[in-house]
Design a protein around this motif. Structure first.
Motif, PDB file in Angstrom:
ATOM      1  N   ILE A  12      -3.949  -0.460  -8.774  1.00  0.00           N
ATOM      2  CA  ILE A  12      -2.905  -0.154  -7.789  1.00  0.00           C
ATOM      3  C   ILE A  12      -2.384   1.277  -7.861  1.00  0.00           C
ATOM      4  O   ILE A  12      -1.625   1.696  -7.012  1.00  0.00           O
ATOM      5  N   LEU A  13      -2.786   2.041  -8.859  1.00  0.00           N
ATOM      6  CA  LEU A  13      -2.160   3.357  -9.045  1.00  0.00           C
ATOM      7  C   LEU A  13      -2.926   4.512  -8.406  1.00  0.00           C
ATOM      8  O   LEU A  13      -2.543   5.665  -8.547  1.00  0.00           O
ATOM      9  N   ASP A  14      -4.011   4.197  -7.676  1.00  0.00           N
ATOM     10  CA  ASP A  14      -4.860   5.256  -7.119  1.00  0.00           C
ATOM     11  C   ASP A  14      -5.289   6.220  -8.222  1.00  0.00           C
ATOM     12  O   ASP A  14      -5.755   5.804  -9.244  1.00  0.00           O
ATOM     13  N   ARG A  15      -5.058   7.533  -7.968  1.00  0.00           N
ATOM     14  CA  ARG A  15      -5.532   8.504  -8.961  1.00  0.00           C
ATOM     15  C   ARG A  15      -4.500   8.755 -10.064  1.00  0.00           C
ATOM     16  O   ARG A  15      -4.714   9.563 -10.947  1.00  0.00           O
ATOM     17  N   TRP A  16      -3.383   8.047 -10.025  1.00  0.00           N
ATOM     18  CA  TRP A  16      -2.294   8.327 -10.961  1.00  0.00           C
ATOM     19  C   TRP A  16      -2.389   7.472 -12.227  1.00  0.00           C
ATOM     20  O   TRP A  16      -3.108   6.497 -12.279  1.00  0.00           O
ATOM     21  N   HIS A  17      -1.602   7.876 -13.218  1.00  0.00           N
ATOM     22  CA  HIS A  17      -1.479   7.090 -14.452  1.00  0.00           C
ATOM     23  C   HIS A  17      -0.023   6.725 -14.642  1.00  0.00           C
ATOM     24  O   HIS A  17       0.864   7.379 -14.118  1.00  0.00           O
ATOM     25  N   GLU A  18       0.205   5.691 -15.430  1.00  0.00           N
ATOM     26  CA  GLU A  18       1.568   5.434 -15.857  1.00  0.00           C
ATOM     27  C   GLU A  18       1.640   5.657 -17.367  1.00  0.00           C
ATOM     28  O   GLU A  18       0.633   5.538 -18.073  1.00  0.00           O
ATOM     29  N   ILE A  19       2.843   5.992 -17.837  1.00  0.00           N
ATOM     30  CA  ILE A  19       3.020   6.262 -19.261  1.00  0.00           C
ATOM     31  C   ILE A  19       3.440   4.979 -19.974  1.00  0.00           C
ATOM     32  O   ILE A  19       4.342   4.271 -19.526  1.00  0.00           O
ATOM     33  N   TRP A  37      -2.515  -2.394 -15.595  1.00  0.00           N
ATOM     34  CA  TRP A  37      -2.662  -3.615 -16.390  1.00  0.00           C
ATOM     35  C   TRP A  37      -2.936  -4.760 -15.432  1.00  0.00           C
ATOM     36  O   TRP A  37      -2.241  -4.905 -14.418  1.00  0.00           O
ATOM     37  N   PRO A 139      -3.302  -2.666  -0.944  1.00  0.00           N
ATOM     38  CA  PRO A 139      -4.239  -2.097  -1.906  1.00  0.00           C
ATOM     39  C   PRO A 139      -5.679  -2.196  -1.418  1.00  0.00           C
ATOM     40  O   PRO A 139      -5.989  -3.017  -0.574  1.00  0.00           O
TER      41      PRO A 139
END
Lengths: 140, 338
Positions: A12-19, A37, A139
């Motif tokens: 679901i985050l496309d090209r991004w990351h989460e911390i 996740w 999505p």
């Protein structure tokens, strides 16, 4: 959570990351980027499936002349009458009335523009409703 | 007048939670170099609330964070930093005020509705109105945005930013913006940490309202056990999915918050020279893992294929366990710092 167990399930985050905060081998906290996740992805998908289903229902009712095209844009933008009324600064009963196909057809341009501006579409587009909910916001 | 192009030298550091990230980045910009987790702890950001009478997308609100703006408010107060906050009725005025402040070279934090932020991944665009970002400049009609939950700075057009700042519905931001005005030469971080811990213990244990803190977690646990009977299988599954989204989707996070708080306790142990906090940090990590287990159990229901019959009581048990462990942990923590 250990750093090596930080999940990397994209969805679901496309090209991004989460911390994520996780502990290293010494038990000290470090910041670790994650692409997602699976449980969060599944819960997210469930929410979109619900919206998609609501959209299908509303399209059927518009085709049956039971609701005006406004209903489609309202549901597509995840709004209900209460929320939409706030965005267009009209009373709830007026918005409810505009969900009636005949009343909607007679609307003057200034009111149509309010709706169009809220939904980021043109006033002409407001009268267009797709055949089915190929949901372009969801999505994938 | 603000020049057409303007860029404040603002350092974007990615963080796990938007509000603690904004707080840490703004404070660091003004010379108080603190990590996100430290801002999270000083801002007493850990929270739990279950509010079935507030609906988000038609489902009851479970929140793992306090009222918006609380982190920065508590962090600035604890550190003796002065901040200004404004709300607006008129979008034009709100944008002019923003232009004026960034024109003075001050980065501005603000509350926004994520539904209208164009750079958000489509899958995350829901009507959630308590997202915090920093605007640190503009280029023509595009604003330069440091959204702390994203890898890099992004841009947002004026039109979209107006919509985001004046999003409607639950937790409507009403154009809220804030910035730091005065920073003391010396800050007493240790004192702020103790205050932050005390505040968190209070919200988690002592608020006389059954839907907040540890009591709120227990309340939700009891509700969850009854959901299949009360709401039917499909509604129950939607409700559970919603809790998990509030818990695990980017920037919020129940388990994630426990881990941030555990990281804060490690830092606090070092700054205060109090070894016993390390042990509490370890327990907090274990509780966070329990919350993750809860999410894992929960999604089995979202898929509509509960493995071994009804898993709702099992989930309720995990939550009760989380509540009990947190109850004990915050009591020990309160004792330790008193």
């Amino acid at each position: 959570m250990r750093k090596k167990n930080v999940p990397q399930d994209s969805g679901i985050l496309d090209r991004w990351h989460e911390i994520k905060y996780a502990i290293d081998d010494d038990g000290c906290y470090v910041l670790a980027p994650s692409v997602g996740w699976e449980p969060a992805n599944i819960a997210n998908k469930q929410a979109w499936e619900l919206i998609s289903k609501q959209l299908d229902d509303v399209i059927k009712r518009i085709q049956a002349q039971d609701l005006s095209p406004l209903a489609y844009y309202m549901v597509k933008n995840q709004m209900d009458i209460r929320l939409l009324a706030k965005y267009v600064r009209l009373s709830r009963w007026r918005v409810r009335r505009h969900l009636n196909p005949a009343a909607f057809r007679r609307l003057k341009t200034s009111i149509l523009e309010r709706y169009a501006k809220t939904f980021n579409v043109s006033t002409e587009q407001l009268f267009d409703v797709p055949e089915s909910s190929i949901f372009d916001n969801g999505p994938k | 007048m603000v020049p057409n192009s303007l860029k404040i030298n603002f350092v974007h550091r990615q963080s796990a939670h938007c509000e603690s990230g904004v707080a840490a980045n703004l404070l660091s910009h003004h010379g108080i170099n603190i990590s996100e987790s430290l801002a999270f702890g000083i801002g007493a950001a850990l929270f739990f609330g279950y509010f079935p009478f507030i609906k988000i997308n038609g489902l009851p609100l479970t929140t793992f964070r306090g009222a918006t703006g609380q982190i920065l408010k508590r962090a600035t107060k604890g550190l003796g930093v002065q901040a200004k906050r404004h709300r607006f009725r008129d979008p034009e005025k709100a944008m002019n005020a923003l232009d004026r402040i960034i024109g003075q070279g001050i980065p501005v934090g603000m509350q926004t509705g994520v539904y209208w932020l164009p750079y958000f991944p489509p899958a995350l665009r829901f009507h959630f109105n308590a997202h915090n970002i920093v605007v640190y400049g503009k280029e023509g009609t595009e604003y330069l945005v440091s959204d702390p939950v994203f890898d890099e700075p992004v841009v947002c057009s004026r039109t979209d930013l107006i919509k985001a700042r004046f999003a409607q519905g639950a937790l409507a931001p009403k154009g809220k913006m804030y910035y730091l005005t005065r920073v003391p030469d010396h800050v007493d971080i240790a004192m702020a940490i103790v205050r932050g811990i005390r505040d968190v213990c209070k919200t988690m244990l002592k608020i006389p309202f059954p839907l907040i803190g540890v009591r709120g977690i227990r309340f939700l646990a009891r509700q969850i056990a009854n959901w299949p009977e009360k709401l039917g299988e499909s509604r129950a599954s939607l409700n559970i999915g919603h809790v998990i989204r509030m818990q695990e989707e980017i920037g919020t996070g129940g388990a994630g918050f426990r881990f941030i708080y555990a990281a804060f306790l490690q830092e606090a142990a070092e700054i205060l020279g109090e070894k016993r906090l390390l042990n509490i940090s370890k327990r907090m990590t274990e509780i966070g893992d329990r919350w993750r287990e809860f999410a894992l159990f929960g999604v089995r229901n979202c898929k509509g294929r509960a493995l071994e019959g009804n898993t709702y009581p099992a989930m309720a048990d995990i939550l009760l366990d989380c509540a009990n462990q947190e109850d004990k942990l915050f009591r020990d923590l309160a004792d330790l710092i008193s």
